[in-house]
Design an enzyme around this catalytic site. Structure first.
Site, short mmCIF file in Angstrom:
data_model
loop_
_atom_site.label_atom_id
_atom_site.label_comp_id
_atom_site.label_asym_id
_atom_site.label_seq_id
_atom_site.Cartn_x
_atom_site.Cartn_y
_atom_site.Cartn_z
N GLU A 193 -2.96 7.82 -3.94
CA GLU A 193 -3.42 7.26 -5.29
C GLU A 193 -4.72 7.91 -5.68
O GLU A 193 -5.60 8.32 -4.90
CB GLU A 193 -3.76 5.67 -5.15
CG GLU A 193 -2.75 5.08 -5.85
CD GLU A 193 -2.75 3.64 -5.28
OE1 GLU A 193 -3.85 3.01 -5.98
OE2 GLU A 193 -1.96 2.82 -4.64
N ARG A 232 0.72 -1.16 -0.07
CA ARG A 232 0.02 -0.15 0.22
C ARG A 232 0.93 1.30 0.05
O ARG A 232 2.08 1.18 0.61
CB ARG A 232 -0.71 0.08 1.42
CG ARG A 232 -2.11 -0.77 1.32
CD ARG A 232 -3.15 -0.29 0.00
NE ARG A 232 -4.35 -1.24 0.17
CZ ARG A 232 -4.35 -2.36 -0.85
NH1 ARG A 232 -3.53 -2.55 -1.53
NH2 ARG A 232 -5.54 -3.07 -0.77
N HIS A 247 -1.23 0.31 -9.74
CA HIS A 247 -1.98 -0.54 -8.85
C HIS A 247 -2.51 -1.88 -9.76
O HIS A 247 -3.58 -2.14 -9.42
CB HIS A 247 -3.01 0.13 -8.15
CG HIS A 247 -3.29 -0.65 -6.82
ND1 HIS A 247 -3.74 0.19 -5.71
CD2 HIS A 247 -3.15 -1.88 -6.36
CE1 HIS A 247 -3.91 -0.80 -4.53
NE2 HIS A 247 -3.62 -1.93 -5.09
C1 GLV Z 1 -5.08 -5.05 -4.05
O1 GLV Z 1 -4.06 -4.04 -3.69
C2 GLV Z 1 -5.58 -6.04 -2.96
O2 GLV Z 1 -5.37 -5.55 -1.51
O3 GLV Z 1 -6.15 -6.84 -3.42
#
Ligand code: GLV
Ligand code: GLV
Length: 321
Positions: free
Chosen positions: A270, A241, A288
């Site tokens: 983001e 993250r 992402h």
């Molecule tokens: C993606 O970032 C997830 O947490 O599935």
């Protein structure tokens, strides 16, 4: 009748599972964009279950807008930092996430892609070619670095961290260092991984890959101080993250050559990305998309549906938080 609201159209494997049940009424936000907050607050009214995606902030306000009949929030993601777990608990709402073997491998593969892409300077050299700069082979032209035999520091050794260790240890004789809140005998036994404090891991690793959840304690886990500890030749990989890394500090470290490069799939604010970071050559920046494979996104859809169906039939819920 169980009313389920799905905040964005997701791959259909799980939807098909849910649609088989006559007692379920599905409604899906149809526009292919993040549902605006106002619409979210309206759409959840009166539903029993919300199937959310990671960009939806599901807090007390959303839960209360839904109403007291709201029983479950099934997140279409492994991470669940977008959900206020305490607020859900207080209201007796069950929260689930969507882990599984597919997403584990997919994210680990993405980290592997970053490692090789950075070491072999794949993006930079591709751009070099396309800019018409290739005028002939050179013994010192665009030298990268080998991955084989190097040291990988993994911070966070859950499923994804483990998968990364396995792939690189078995395939490329990588030495594994790891840091986590607890020791992992499995990792030590199978891959000869060695436990290190975070600081020691940063000092010794050629590649540092982050696989921790976003929690109050992991915000800026990597900041200016940590980046200074890393080798000048080392690379940082983040597929966890964004806020786990201080993006401004990282941009500075990359600009000043304090570390060699970074592979980032996630960002602190983001979808905004630091403008200077976007200009740097020694980075690979993906939007992402570490879990964005057809197989994985379908598997996540099935997992979310499986959690919901287990709840509705009073069975044990596989991915209850
Ligand atoms: C993606 O970032 C997830 O947490 O599935
Ligand atoms: C490189 O192309 C080599 O043949 O060594």
């Amino acid at each position: 009748m169980t009313k389920i609201f799905i905040t964005r159209d997701i791959p259909d494997a799980g939807l098909k599972m849910l649609k088989k049940h006559k007692s379920i009424k599905l409604s899906i936000y149809q526009k292919d964009k993040k549902i605006p907050r106002k619409e979210l607050l309206t759409h959840v009214k009166g539903v029993d279950i919300i199937l959310s995606i990671l960009t939806d902030k599901i807090d007390a306000q959303v839960m209360d807008a839904a109403g007291p009949q709201l029983k479950m929030i099934a997140n279409y993601a492994v991470g669940f930092n977008n959900i206020d777990i305490e607020a859900a608990k207080k209201r007796g709402i069950i929260v689930t996430n969507a882990p599984g073997p597919e997403i584990t491998e997919s994210v680990a593969e993405h980290a592997v892609a970053f490692i090789f892409g950075l070491a072999h300077r794949i993006l930079e050299t591709d751009k070099f070619n396309r800019a018409g700069k290739y005028t002939g082979w050179g013994p010192k032209l665009l030298l990268g670095t080998d991955v084989t035999g190097k040291t990988l520091g993994i911070i966070g050794t859950g499923n994804i961290g483990n998968a990364l260790a396995r792939r690189l240890h078995d395939g490329f004789d990588i030495k594994i260092l790891y840091n986590d809140i607890k020791r992992s005998p499995n990792l030590e036994k199978k891959y000869g991984a060695k436990f290190r404090t975070k600081d020691q891991l940063l000092k010794e690793s050629d590649f540092v890959s982050l696989h921790v959840p976003l929690l109050p304690g992991t915000v800026h886990l990597i900041g200016a101080r940590e980046l200074k500890m890393m080798k000048k030749t080392a690379f940082l990989i983040n597929t966890s993250r964004g806020p786990v890394v201080d993006e401004a500090a990282l941009t500075k470290a990359l600009t000043n050559g304090e570390i060699a490069g970074a592979g980032l799939d996630v960002y602190e604010n983001e979808p905004k990305i630091n403008k200077t970071l976007l200009k740097l050559q020694n980075t690979i920046l993906t939007p992402h998309t570490a879990s964005a494979t057809v197989e994985t996104r379908q598997a996540m859809s099935r997992t979310a549906a499986t959690n919901i169906l287990a709840f509705l039939s009073n069975k044990q819920i596989p991915n209850k938080i």
